[in-house]
Scaffold this motif. Structure first.
Motif, PDB file in Angstrom:
ATOM      1  N   GLN A  70     -11.106  -0.872   3.510  1.00  0.00           N
ATOM      2  CA  GLN A  70     -10.333  -1.201   4.708  1.00  0.00           C
ATOM      3  C   GLN A  70      -9.015  -1.889   4.332  1.00  0.00           C
ATOM      4  O   GLN A  70      -7.961  -1.588   4.899  1.00  0.00           O
ATOM      5  CB  GLN A  70     -11.148  -2.121   5.626  1.00  0.00           C
ATOM      6  N   VAL A  71      -9.095  -2.792   3.387  1.00  0.00           N
ATOM      7  CA  VAL A  71      -7.893  -3.536   2.972  1.00  0.00           C
ATOM      8  C   VAL A  71      -6.901  -2.604   2.310  1.00  0.00           C
ATOM      9  O   VAL A  71      -5.702  -2.607   2.616  1.00  0.00           O
ATOM     10  CB  VAL A  71      -8.275  -4.690   2.017  1.00  0.00           C
ATOM     11  N   ILE A  72      -7.365  -1.772   1.387  1.00  0.00           N
ATOM     12  CA  ILE A  72      -6.477  -0.862   0.658  1.00  0.00           C
ATOM     13  C   ILE A  72      -5.772   0.098   1.612  1.00  0.00           C
ATOM     14  O   ILE A  72      -4.585   0.401   1.463  1.00  0.00           O
ATOM     15  CB  ILE A  72      -7.275  -0.083  -0.414  1.00  0.00           C
ATOM     16  N   GLU A  73      -6.504   0.557   2.638  1.00  0.00           N
ATOM     17  CA  GLU A  73      -5.933   1.521   3.585  1.00  0.00           C
ATOM     18  C   GLU A  73      -4.937   0.884   4.548  1.00  0.00           C
ATOM     19  O   GLU A  73      -4.048   1.566   5.073  1.00  0.00           O
ATOM     20  CB  GLU A  73      -7.060   2.191   4.382  1.00  0.00           C
ATOM     21  N   ASN A  74      -5.068  -0.416   4.800  1.00  0.00           N
ATOM     22  CA  ASN A  74      -4.257  -1.050   5.841  1.00  0.00           C
ATOM     23  C   ASN A  74      -3.143  -1.968   5.336  1.00  0.00           C
ATOM     24  O   ASN A  74      -2.387  -2.498   6.146  1.00  0.00           O
ATOM     25  CB  ASN A  74      -5.171  -1.844   6.784  1.00  0.00           C
ATOM     26  N   VAL A  75      -3.055  -2.153   4.040  1.00  0.00           N
ATOM     27  CA  VAL A  75      -1.975  -2.991   3.508  1.00  0.00           C
ATOM     28  C   VAL A  75      -0.955  -2.091   2.832  1.00  0.00           C
ATOM     29  O   VAL A  75      -1.296  -1.286   1.957  1.00  0.00           O
ATOM     30  CB  VAL A  75      -2.516  -4.034   2.496  1.00  0.00           C
ATOM     31  N   GLU A  76       0.293  -2.203   3.246  1.00  0.00           N
ATOM     32  CA  GLU A  76       1.351  -1.359   2.697  1.00  0.00           C
ATOM     33  C   GLU A  76       2.312  -2.187   1.850  1.00  0.00           C
ATOM     34  O   GLU A  76       2.611  -3.331   2.161  1.00  0.00           O
ATOM     35  CB  GLU A  76       2.133  -0.686   3.834  1.00  0.00           C
ATOM     36  N   PHE A  77       2.780  -1.543   0.790  1.00  0.00           N
ATOM     37  CA  PHE A  77       3.728  -2.204  -0.109  1.00  0.00           C
ATOM     38  C   PHE A  77       4.884  -1.267  -0.420  1.00  0.00           C
ATOM     39  O   PHE A  77       4.726  -0.039  -0.453  1.00  0.00           O
ATOM     40  CB  PHE A  77       3.050  -2.580  -1.443  1.00  0.00           C
ATOM     41  N   SER A  78       6.035  -1.883  -0.680  1.00  0.00           N
ATOM     42  CA  SER A  78       7.177  -1.095  -1.142  1.00  0.00           C
ATOM     43  C   SER A  78       7.019  -0.852  -2.637  1.00  0.00           C
ATOM     44  O   SER A  78       6.232  -1.525  -3.317  1.00  0.00           O
ATOM     45  CB  SER A  78       8.485  -1.850  -0.888  1.00  0.00           C
ATOM     46  N   ARG A  79       7.766   0.092  -3.160  1.00  0.00           N
ATOM     47  CA  ARG A  79       7.724   0.383  -4.600  1.00  0.00           C
ATOM     48  C   ARG A  79       8.144  -0.846  -5.407  1.00  0.00           C
ATOM     49  O   ARG A  79       7.583  -1.129  -6.466  1.00  0.00           O
ATOM     50  CB  ARG A  79       8.651   1.570  -4.909  1.00  0.00           C
ATOM     51  N   GLU A  80       9.130  -1.570  -4.889  1.00  0.00           N
ATOM     52  CA  GLU A  80       9.617  -2.756  -5.608  1.00  0.00           C
ATOM     53  C   GLU A  80       8.522  -3.816  -5.717  1.00  0.00           C
ATOM     54  O   GLU A  80       8.364  -4.461  -6.749  1.00  0.00           O
ATOM     55  CB  GLU A  80      10.838  -3.348  -4.893  1.00  0.00           C
ATOM     56  N   GLU A  81       7.755  -3.997  -4.639  1.00  0.00           N
ATOM     57  CA  GLU A  81       6.690  -5.004  -4.655  1.00  0.00           C
ATOM     58  C   GLU A  81       5.625  -4.653  -5.693  1.00  0.00           C
ATOM     59  O   GLU A  81       5.074  -5.534  -6.347  1.00  0.00           O
ATOM     60  CB  GLU A  81       6.050  -5.120  -3.273  1.00  0.00           C
ATOM     61  N   LEU A  82       5.346  -3.380  -5.845  1.00  0.00           N
ATOM     62  CA  LEU A  82       4.283  -2.968  -6.750  1.00  0.00           C
ATOM     63  C   LEU A  82       4.711  -2.971  -8.211  1.00  0.00           C
ATOM     64  O   LEU A  82       3.880  -3.054  -9.110  1.00  0.00           O
ATOM     65  CB  LEU A  82       3.777  -1.573  -6.378  1.00  0.00           C
ATOM     66  N   THR A  83       6.012  -2.861  -8.478  1.00  0.00           N
ATOM     67  CA  THR A  83       6.478  -2.777  -9.868  1.00  0.00           C
ATOM     68  C   THR A  83       7.260  -3.987 -10.330  1.00  0.00           C
ATOM     69  O   THR A  83       7.467  -4.165 -11.531  1.00  0.00           O
ATOM     70  CB  THR A  83       7.361  -1.522 -10.055  1.00  0.00           C
ATOM     71  N   ASP A  84       7.695  -4.844  -9.415  1.00  0.00           N
ATOM     72  CA  ASP A  84       8.469  -6.024  -9.783  1.00  0.00           C
ATOM     73  C   ASP A  84       7.515  -7.198 -10.024  1.00  0.00           C
ATOM     74  O   ASP A  84       6.800  -7.627  -9.119  1.00  0.00           O
ATOM     75  CB  ASP A  84       9.453  -6.370  -8.670  1.00  0.00           C
ATOM     76  N   THR A  85       7.494  -7.716 -11.259  1.00  0.00           N
ATOM     77  CA  THR A  85       6.580  -8.804 -11.596  1.00  0.00           C
ATOM     78  C   THR A  85       6.865 -10.062 -10.785  1.00  0.00           C
ATOM     79  O   THR A  85       5.969 -10.883 -10.572  1.00  0.00           O
ATOM     80  CB  THR A  85       6.660  -9.140 -13.097  1.00  0.00           C
TER      81      THR A  85
END
Length: 518
Positions: free
Chosen positions: A62-77
């Motif tokens: 449920q969490v994985i399906e409902n939380v969205e991230f930008s590309r920058e958030e996922l790759t920027d430490t």
């Protein structure tokens, strides 16, 4: 990943303590076990009951399906904490819906465990939050992970992996978070975790026994000069002598063998830099940590992308640093001739430079610098003011400043090898007595300090004694965090007589530290 619980009880427990990672608590036990030839590191933690696992997997989905991230958030430490917080908020909402009667501690454990699984490295996160661990290694799925403990050295843990694919999945997760890739075509990974921890991974068949992960932990609570004096790594007199050298802009090269603590020593010496001077640091991986208030610009190298573009080398950064009006330049490690040439050219033109080099003695440091493959001209090496050699005593499991030397023009001849330069020892470590002793008075260092300050030997000795008193005063009052240590040193530069007098009278260091709060 599993924690082996039925691997036999420890016959003798030498130390036990608790750790906490994102609300997940665990107990650490260290001791001996019959049939094992090395000490054991046991991680004990509570788990979700098997019957609840299906609900947990549902929460995760449920969490994985409902939380969205930008590309920058996922790759920027730098965005890692925000990503973790987003997941945490959503996980807490779902758990509140499905387990409304769960008590507070169980809820925290459940939330933390899910966060570790979704945006972390599972139970490895617990190991990374043990402040006494310096390194964590996974050699294959055929044996448990090993850890390097600050007090015990290498220990075998009870954290194991089900198969090689699981190890590869963790390696891929690490790579993805920093915009890299590890695969059968590209089986080597060198990366830095968002926490600053340095990570290396290899895949079969490059590592023939199995997939590997090596994580060198970035110090959450970095060492300070007072820590080093208390644990015997350096004496007050040697520390005060180096403080004087750094205060008046002498260049220092820290050398030593692998794992001897070269970077750690360089790190604890850098708060001696006056706060009104600009510091540029250059590293392959961020390890240097300086007080927050210093005028410091940290830079790191970057590898080329899969197309072979975008590389930023240490030489690129070194050349660029000279265009940034630095007062002091820190270089993580000298490895190549061109790096050394630019570094010594910077010294030659009046910049204060600090760096590390692999060499076991002061004389070996000189020999390495003036011979291939580094091969710096001798007249350039003469620009080096001070060489500090670090040593790791593997039998007694401690590190010591081994030698403090200056580069002398007296020269030496050994066999067919002849040089016009040699290392003149000023201080050395006596292994039998475990103490630092003065070998002889410096000549070159004294002449340079005399030229810069006008102080004679008597003035310098008095200055060093005052610095020793300030260092002892900080030790006596448990001033051992990087910012408070740096602030007292900064105040020393503004009001030397007042700080030394306060130390002699054993006043309260808070009188100084409160000035930075106002």
């Amino acid at each position: 990943m599993t924690i082996i619980e039925k691997s036999g009880e420890l016959d003798e427990i030498e130390q036990q303590y608790e750790i906490d990672a994102d609300g997940v608590k665990a107990k650490i036990k260290i001791g001996d076990q019959r049939g094992e030839y090395v000490k054991q590191y046991r991680l004990e933690r509570s788990y979700v009951k098997p019957g609840t696992q299906e609900f947990i997997q549902n929460v995760k989905q449920q969490v994985i399906e409902n939380v969205e991230f930008s590309r920058e958030e996922l790759t920027d430490t730098d965005e890692t904490d925000k990503v973790k917080q987003k997941y945490k908020n959503r996980v807490e909402e779902e758990i509140e819906k499905q387990f409304p009667d769960l008590d507070g501690e169980a809820k925290r454990t459940l939330v933390g465990t899910l966060i570790h699984e979704m945006v972390g490295l599972g139970d490895i996160e617990l190991l990374l939050n043990d402040p006494d661990l310096e390194e964590l290694v996974v050699n294959s799925s055929n044996e448990p992970a090993w850890v390097y403990h600050r007090g015990y050295g290498w220990l075998k843990s009870n954290v194991a992996f089900s198969d090689e694919q699981e190890i590869q999945n963790y390696s891929s997760d690490i790579a993805r978070k920093v915009g890299k890739n590890i695969s059968s075509l590209d089986p080597l990974l060198d990366a830095q975790l968002p926490t600053g921890d340095r990570t290396n991974a290899t895949l079969q068949p490059i590592s023939s026994q199995g997939n590997t992960i090596t994580i060198r932990k970035f110090a959450r609570d970095p060492w300070t000069i007072t820590d080093f004096i208390e644990n015997g790594t350096i004496s007050k007199e040697v520390a005060a002598f180096l403080w004087l050298c750094i205060q008046y802009e002498l260049s220092i090269l820290v050398s030593g063998g692998t794992g001897s603590g070269k970077t750690s020593l360089l790190n604890v010496l850098m708060p001696f830099v006056p706060p009104n001077q600009r510091v540029i640091s250059i590293e392959d991986t961020r390890e240097i940590q300086l007080p927050n208030f210093l005028h410091w610009v940290p830079t790191t190298t970057r590898e080329a992308n899969p197309e072979g573009k975008g590389e930023v080398s240490m030489l690129d950064l070194l050349v660029n640093a000279l265009r940034m009006r630095p007062d002091r330049i820190l270089v993580g490690e000298i490895r190549k001739k061109r790096q050394a040439e630019v570094l010594f050219e910077a010294m030659h033109t009046g910049h204060s430079v600090y760096a590390t080099l692999h060499a076991d003695t002061a004389q070996q440091t000189v020999d390495r610098l003036i011979n291939p493959p580094i091969d710096v001209p001798e007249q350039m090496v003469e620009s080096l003011d001070v060489n500090v050699v670090q040593f790791r005593d593997r039998r007694r499991n401690f590190r010591r400043v081994f030698q403090v030397a200056e580069v002398s023009e007296s020269g030496y001849k050994r066999g067919d090898q002849q040089s016009s330069l040699s290392a003149n020892l000023v201080y050395k470590w006596n292994s039998e007595e475990d103490e630092h002793v003065k070998e002889r008075d410096s000549t070159k260092i004294f002449e340079k300090l005399n030229m810069h300050t006008g102080m004679d030997r008597g003035d310098m000795q008095e200055n060093i004694k005052g610095k020793e008193q300030v260092l002892q005063w900080m030790i006596d009052h448990d001033v051992n965090d990087i910012d408070p240590v740096g602030k007292i040193i900064a105040e020393y530069y503004s009001n030397e007589d007042e700080v030394v007098q306060l130390a002699r009278e054993d006043g309260d260091p808070q009188e100084i530290l409160k000035r930075f709060e106002d």
